[in-house]
Design a protein around this motif. Sequence first.
Motif: not given
Length: 179
Positions: A93-100
Amino acid sequence: MKIPENKKYCVMFSMLGFFSGILYGNLVSKNYIMSMGIFNAFFLEQYRQTDIRTTEYVWYIIRIRLMPLPVLIISGTTKVRKVVVYAFLLWTCFLGGILLTSAVMKMGVKGLILCLIGMIPQAVFYTGGYLILLWYILAYPINRWNISKTICLALCMLLGILTECYVNPGIMQLFLQTL
């Protein structure tokens, strides 16, 4: 029973990871995100014009998407299995937050739509497959692995790989032509 408590922790770690990724993208790596990345016009134009060799792409996706499975399965047999599940949720989810965050910073709402279009077809299946495995690891003493879980996990991963390789490139190229 610990299952409702595990659900709360799963949601909590997922949200914490996502919001941490957003904060990290906005505060720590903002200059890096703005200077380069996959959301610049050159990269998007190259992607739009690229003819994807599906056979090679399938093998690449199999290696990349299935790599966490054996790690989770092996660590799910240890005493730190719950920590591994929460760490996996936090990191993903951390990576998803960075991506978005990166997409919105570089392209605005179009970037958010691009990310959603790029993830939705296959993410539905990957999420389902990984949730089967993560939930089993969390509920291990109560739950037992069986053939239906194996079939569901394999089917979810297979459908995720197929949609990522055969459906997603076409959808992405159609969307990029409208930009």
